[in-house]
Scaffold this motif. Structure first.
Motif, PDB file in Angstrom:
ATOM      1  N   ALA A 315       0.830  -1.203   0.000  1.00 21.25           N
ATOM      2  CA  ALA A 315       0.000   0.000   0.000  1.00 21.25           C
ATOM      3  C   ALA A 315       0.864   1.253   0.000  1.00 21.25           C
ATOM      4  CB  ALA A 315      -0.929  -0.012   1.220  1.00 21.25           C
ATOM      5  N   GLU A 316       1.911   1.259   0.812  1.00 21.37           N
ATOM      6  CA  GLU A 316       2.767   2.437   0.898  1.00 21.37           C
ATOM      7  C   GLU A 316       3.688   2.546  -0.315  1.00 21.37           C
ATOM      8  OE1 GLU A 316       4.607   2.352   4.757  1.00 21.37           O
ATOM      9  OE2 GLU A 316       2.822   3.275   5.662  1.00 21.37           O
ATOM     10  N   THR A 317       4.095   1.411  -0.853  1.00 20.11           N
ATOM     11  CA  THR A 317       4.921   1.436  -2.072  1.00 20.11           C
ATOM     12  C   THR A 317       4.154   2.052  -3.231  1.00 20.11           C
ATOM     13  OG1 THR A 317       6.183  -0.509  -1.374  1.00 20.11           O
ATOM     14  CG2 THR A 317       6.187   0.014  -3.714  1.00 20.11           C
ATOM     15  N   TYR A 343      -3.677   7.505 -10.927  1.00 19.64           N
ATOM     16  CA  TYR A 343      -2.891   6.482 -10.233  1.00 19.64           C
ATOM     17  C   TYR A 343      -2.673   6.863  -8.772  1.00 19.64           C
ATOM     18  CZ  TYR A 343      -2.066   4.042 -14.599  1.00 19.64           C
ATOM     19  OH  TYR A 343      -2.245   3.322 -15.759  1.00 19.64           O
ATOM     20  N   LEU A 344      -2.421   8.139  -8.518  1.00 20.03           N
ATOM     21  CA  LEU A 344      -2.247   8.570  -7.136  1.00 20.03           C
ATOM     22  C   LEU A 344      -3.544   8.401  -6.351  1.00 20.03           C
ATOM     23  CD1 LEU A 344      -0.554   9.835  -4.893  1.00 20.03           C
ATOM     24  CD2 LEU A 344      -1.217  12.093  -5.747  1.00 20.03           C
ATOM     25  N   LYS A 345      -4.661   8.737  -6.964  1.00 21.66           N
ATOM     26  CA  LYS A 345      -5.945   8.612  -6.278  1.00 21.66           C
ATOM     27  C   LYS A 345      -6.284   7.149  -6.012  1.00 21.66           C
ATOM     28  CE  LYS A 345      -7.652  12.934  -8.231  1.00 21.66           C
ATOM     29  NZ  LYS A 345      -8.454  13.545  -9.306  1.00 21.66           N
ATOM     30  N   ARG A 346      -6.016   6.272  -6.984  1.00 19.52           N
ATOM     31  CA  ARG A 346      -6.258   4.845  -6.750  1.00 19.52           C
ATOM     32  C   ARG A 346      -5.342   4.350  -5.626  1.00 19.52           C
ATOM     33  NH1 ARG A 346      -7.677  -0.005  -9.525  1.00 19.52           N
ATOM     34  NH2 ARG A 346      -9.325   1.241 -10.510  1.00 19.52           N
ATOM     35  N   ALA A 347      -4.075   4.774  -5.649  1.00 21.74           N
ATOM     36  CA  ALA A 347      -3.132   4.332  -4.620  1.00 21.74           C
ATOM     37  C   ALA A 347      -3.554   4.807  -3.235  1.00 21.74           C
ATOM     38  CB  ALA A 347      -1.727   4.835  -4.944  1.00 21.74           C
ATOM     39  N   LYS A 348      -3.984   6.061  -3.117  1.00 24.67           N
ATOM     40  CA  LYS A 348      -4.387   6.596  -1.813  1.00 24.67           C
ATOM     41  C   LYS A 348      -5.666   5.946  -1.321  1.00 24.67           C
ATOM     42  CE  LYS A 348      -2.889   9.429   0.388  1.00 24.67           C
ATOM     43  NZ  LYS A 348      -1.938   9.343   1.521  1.00 24.67           N
ATOM     44  N   ALA A 349      -6.624   5.713  -2.226  1.00 25.21           N
ATOM     45  CA  ALA A 349      -7.873   5.069  -1.827  1.00 25.21           C
ATOM     46  C   ALA A 349      -7.623   3.628  -1.405  1.00 25.21           C
ATOM     47  CB  ALA A 349      -8.889   5.135  -2.969  1.00 25.21           C
ATOM     48  N   SER A 350      -6.761   2.940  -2.135  1.00 29.89           N
ATOM     49  CA  SER A 350      -6.455   1.544  -1.807  1.00 29.89           C
ATOM     50  C   SER A 350      -5.633   1.432  -0.533  1.00 29.89           C
ATOM     51  CB  SER A 350      -5.693   0.894  -2.966  1.00 29.89           C
ATOM     52  OG  SER A 350      -6.486   0.849  -4.133  1.00 29.89           O
ATOM     53  N   GLN A 351      -4.933   2.493  -0.180  1.00 27.80           N
ATOM     54  CA  GLN A 351      -4.106   2.470   1.022  1.00 27.80           C
ATOM     55  C   GLN A 351      -4.930   2.244   2.284  1.00 27.80           C
ATOM     56  OE1 GLN A 351      -2.045   6.158   1.952  1.00 27.80           O
ATOM     57  NE2 GLN A 351      -0.253   5.047   2.696  1.00 27.80           N
ATOM     58  N   VAL A 352      -6.175   2.706   2.274  1.00 25.68           N
ATOM     59  CA  VAL A 352      -7.036   2.541   3.453  1.00 25.68           C
ATOM     60  C   VAL A 352      -8.073   1.444   3.251  1.00 25.68           C
ATOM     61  CG1 VAL A 352      -6.713   4.915   4.216  1.00 25.68           C
ATOM     62  CG2 VAL A 352      -8.601   4.375   2.668  1.00 25.68           C
ATOM     63  N   ALA A 353      -8.035   0.775   2.110  1.00 25.98           N
ATOM     64  CA  ALA A 353      -8.964  -0.336   1.875  1.00 25.98           C
ATOM     65  C   ALA A 353      -8.556  -1.538   2.709  1.00 25.98           C
ATOM     66  CB  ALA A 353      -8.972  -0.705   0.395  1.00 25.98           C
ATOM     67  N   PHE A 354      -9.537  -2.190   3.310  1.00 21.89           N
ATOM     68  CA  PHE A 354      -9.312  -3.374   4.146  1.00 21.89           C
ATOM     69  C   PHE A 354      -8.382  -3.093   5.326  1.00 21.89           C
ATOM     70  CE2 PHE A 354      -9.707  -4.921  -0.336  1.00 21.89           C
ATOM     71  CZ  PHE A 354     -11.032  -5.342  -0.234  1.00 21.89           C
ATOM     72  N   GLY A 355      -8.323  -1.843   5.754  1.00 28.72           N
ATOM     73  CA  GLY A 355      -7.474  -1.482   6.885  1.00 28.72           C
ATOM     74  C   GLY A 355      -6.230  -0.751   6.430  1.00 28.72           C
ATOM     75  N   ALA A 356      -5.873   0.330   7.112  1.00 29.45           N
ATOM     76  CA  ALA A 356      -4.684   1.106   6.764  1.00 29.45           C
ATOM     77  C   ALA A 356      -3.418   0.314   7.097  1.00 29.45           C
ATOM     78  CB  ALA A 356      -4.699   2.440   7.523  1.00 29.45           C
ATOM     79  N   PRO A 357      -2.281   0.672   6.485  1.00 33.71           N
ATOM     80  CA  PRO A 357      -1.037  -0.063   6.724  1.00 33.71           C
ATOM     81  C   PRO A 357      -0.668  -0.199   8.202  1.00 33.71           C
ATOM     82  CG  PRO A 357      -0.757   1.382   4.859  1.00 33.71           C
ATOM     83  CD  PRO A 357      -2.115   1.695   5.431  1.00 33.71           C
ATOM     84  N   GLY A 358      -0.908   0.853   8.979  1.00 30.06           N
ATOM     85  CA  GLY A 358      -0.590   0.780  10.402  1.00 30.06           C
ATOM     86  C   GLY A 358      -1.365  -0.306  11.122  1.00 30.06           C
TER      87      GLY A 358
END
Length: 372
Positions: A315-317, A343-358
């Motif tokens: 997600a962060e990559t 691509y940035l918007k998809r990446a940011k939205a997916s970053q919080v999908a199914f739980g944020a990386p933290g």
């Protein structure tokens, strides 16, 4: 003990070529940018070709249920290619989430088997009625309740691919406890709030006494929802990998052709270092995503660890790759006409999908007995 296989098989390589050829032909940046500005953000013709003609919707479905009898490895490969093109198709919601939940039910049931066949053939599109941000370790959803007569009431917000769904697979609590139900989209009220990711709209779905078909009871429903969310998180890492790979490839190509002071911008050592760092991140992301897909395919006991590791890293990559893509493209990267912002918007939205990386890192710490 079975050794994980992170390499791509010949069959997977052939599948990649077929999917990429289709997307190169039907999902080029110009048409994608035009579509997200229109009233029809999903490319349903592309989805029907992908689902029906290529059989991608039923890759993980057994042959006796109308699928291809493949595994999550092949599903991950398709997601990787969809990430490279940020294709506006409801693959994640239908072929991954809804299908995974149904396969965890009793497929000997006529209702379940019939619905699985419809999703696998691409004749129907499904969506799992849970918020996209829901993590696999969350409590069973309680936003929707089931009455004694089997009708459902309640509202679920931020449902992935909900606006394209023909049928919703709905977790609901009722007099007999948790259950999983199928509701036709025509029986629900579906609205589309403004989505940050223009290529994967979300939906708010309201069930007002909607007629429903019970698919699973308290013995299977919680596990089906948890398994679907875990599978979604693990396979989303492959989509994030594909997205990051496109960003790196596109940026390298641009810097090789952009000249400043009589030499290619890509020859400047500072930029070389940034690209090299990003490439190393992608190497790690590929290993993590492939390991998650492989453990899910084998039903390995290490799957929860692999999923948490893949999602927290990939997600962060993906976000970093998209940010570098925009910055290193300079002025053109900041424009609406260039697809980098999608691509940035998809990446940011997916970053919080199914739980944020933290949250995934915290879960990973507990799984390997290293709590934070």
């Amino acid at each position: 003990m079975t050794t994980a296989d992170l390499l791509y098989s010949d069959v997977e390589t052939d599948l990649r070529a077929s999917v990429r050829d289709l997307l190169n032909d039907r999902c080029e940046p110009a048409s994608l940018l035009a579509r997200v500005e229109s009233d029809e953000p999903y490319d349903l013709e592309l989805w029907h070709t992908l689902a029906r003609e290529l059989g991608a919707a039923g890759l993980a479905v057994p042959e006796e249920l109308g699928g291809q009898g493949a595994s999550t490895r092949e599903v991950a490969l398709v997601l990787e290619e969809l990430g490279r093109s940020v294709a506006p198709v409801p693959f994640l919601g239908s072929a991954v989430l809804a299908t995974s939940a149904l396969l965890a039910c009793d497929t000997a049931s006529a209702e379940v088997a019939d619905l699985v066949r419809k999703l696998a053939s691409g004749t129907s599109t499904g969506a799992l009625a849970v918020p996209l941000s829901t993590m696999a370790d969350a409590e069973f959803p309680t936003a929707v309740t089931a009455a004694a007569d089997g009708t459902l009431s309640g509202t679920v917000r931020s449902v992935a691919d909900g606006t394209a769904a023909d049928v919703f697979v709905v977790p609901a609590t009722g007099p007999d406890g948790p259950g999983l139900y199928a509701v036709e989209a025509t029986a629900a009220e579906v609205s589309a709030p403004v989505s940050f990711d223009l290529t994967r709209p979300i939906a708010d779905v309201t069930f007002g006494g909607a007629a429903a078909t019970r698919l699973a009871g308290s013995d299977r429903a919680p596990g089906a929802v948890t398994g679907a969310l875990s599978t979604g998180a693990g396979l989303l890492a492959s989509e994030q990998l594909g997205l990051a790979q496109w960003c790196l490839d596109e940026t390298v190509e641009y810097l090789k052709g952009r000249y400043q002071f009589g030499r290619p911008v890509g020859s400047f050592q500072a930029l070389k270092h940034r690209l090299a760092d990003l490439w190393l991140e992608l190497v790690g992301a590929r290993a993590a995503a492939r390991y998650a897909a492989d453990t899910l395919a084998r039903g390995d006991a290490d799957a929860p660890v692999a999923v948490a590791m893949a999602q927290s890293y990939c997600a962060e990559t993906a976000v970093h790759a998209a940010e570098e893509c925009i910055q290193l493209h300079g002025g053109i990267g900041m424009t609406w006409e260039h697809p980098a912002h999608l691509y940035l918007k998809r990446a940011k939205a997916s970053q919080v999908a199914f739980g944020a990386p933290g949250r995934h890192r915290a879960a990973l710490g507990d799984l390997v007995d290293l709590p934070g």
